[in-house]
Design an enzyme around this catalytic site. Structure first.
Site, PDB file in Angstrom:
ATOM      1  N   ARG A  10      -2.398  11.063  -4.144  1.00  0.00           N
ATOM      2  CA  ARG A  10      -2.887   9.548  -4.521  1.00  0.00           C
ATOM      3  C   ARG A  10      -4.260   9.583  -4.713  1.00  0.00           C
ATOM      4  O   ARG A  10      -4.662   8.791  -5.364  1.00  0.00           O
ATOM      5  CB  ARG A  10      -2.328   8.731  -3.041  1.00  0.00           C
TER       6      ARG A  10
ATOM      7  N   CYS B  19      -8.240   4.618   4.022  1.00  0.00           N
ATOM      8  CA  CYS B  19      -7.147   5.378   3.767  1.00  0.00           C
ATOM      9  C   CYS B  19      -6.488   4.175   2.458  1.00  0.00           C
ATOM     10  O   CYS B  19      -7.162   3.538   1.662  1.00  0.00           O
ATOM     11  CB  CYS B  19      -6.055   5.363   4.962  1.00  0.00           C
TER      12      CYS B  19
END
Length: 275
Positions: A177, A232
């Site tokens: 990601r 995050c």
């Protein structure tokens, strides 16, 4: 480890408030799992309903909960000012870490996590119950947020434009990601400029336990003496990195909005390795 207890230590801390934050399949609510069985006396707190606040068009996807609302939920458990808390989850780690961070953020010092959560509980053969906790007299605990444990969007934006030599923005999402190779949750793949990849799952071993101090020190060696900001996707898994950093004496600050807020504010993202 200062933030953890093993399952065999649980009886020694029987006067602490016990909270189950187990997640369900796909990180959904774990309340059904809780109802099917939990440690005797454990209350349940849900990631979406209890450990997060209301999502807005300017927030990330898991804002910090409102102080007064969160306080009322702890008071309903009978919590008083000097009470200790013990947390466990399904062994995934991030749910316990999120509640650990919230309790610290709201000024509670006596917080422990059961290492590996339900994985360790079940391996030890500890019996669950389906009985809900008995009603208790409302507690009197008063919470006070510590904003020094956070960094906001403006602080991160300044870093993205001109990172200081002694500053680091950690990205706790998976490396795939971070690189922008995949993005299962949001409409744009990549990362905040100049963020460095520190996937949260790397702080846990194959049994769901936080790794040893030596392993964590090696993992985070580049962060020593740095101003550390932790992000995050939405402010949840970052807490696992904050927990691990705390274990080895490195202070970190949470960017609660994280990547989800960054995208909502239509900020620049980059792909590839930016470190």
């Amino acid at each position: 480890m200062k933030n953890f207890i093993e399952i065999d230590q649980l009886k020694k801390d029987s006067n602490c408030i016990l909270i189950d934050v187990t997640l369900g399949k796909g990180n959904s609510s774990g309340y059904e799992r809780y109802l099917k069985g939990h440690l005797p006396g454990a209350f349940y707190m849900d990631m979406e309903k209890d450990l997060s606040g209301a999502v807005t068009d300017q927030s990330g996807n898991h804002p910090l909960p409102d102080c007064q609302i969160f306080q009322a939920k702890l008071q309903a458990m009978g919590a008083k000012q000097d009470d200790c808390f013990i947390i466990y989850d399904g062994g995934e780690g991030q749910a316990s870490a999120r509640l650990w961070f919230l309790l610290k953020y709201f000024g509670i010092d006596q917080v422990k996590i059961i290492q590996a959560g339900r994985l360790a509980i079940e391996a030890a053969g500890v019996a669950y119950t389906q009985d809900l906790p008995a009603e208790v007299e409302a507690g009197t605990i008063q919470l006070k947020p510590n904003e020094d444990l956070l960094v906001d969007f403006q602080r991160v934006k300044a870093y993205s434009e001109e990172p200081g030599a002694h500053q680091v923005l950690m990205d706790s999402r998976s490396y795939e990601r971070y690189l922008g190779l995949e993005e299962p949750l949001y409409d744009r793949a990549g990362h905040i400029p100049h963020a460095q990849s520190y996937y949260y799952g790397l702080v846990y071993d194959e049994k769901g336990k936080l790794k040893s101090q030596a392993e964590l020190e090696a993992h985070f060696k580049a962060l020593k003496d740095k101003e550390v900001m932790v992000s995050c996707g939405s402010g949840v898994t970052a807490c696992s990195n904050l927990l691990a950093l705390d274990e080895i004496g490195i202070s970190g600050k949470l960017y609660p909005g994280s990547y989800s807020q960054w995208l909502k504010k239509k900020q620049k993202i980059v792909k590839g390795n930016d470190q």
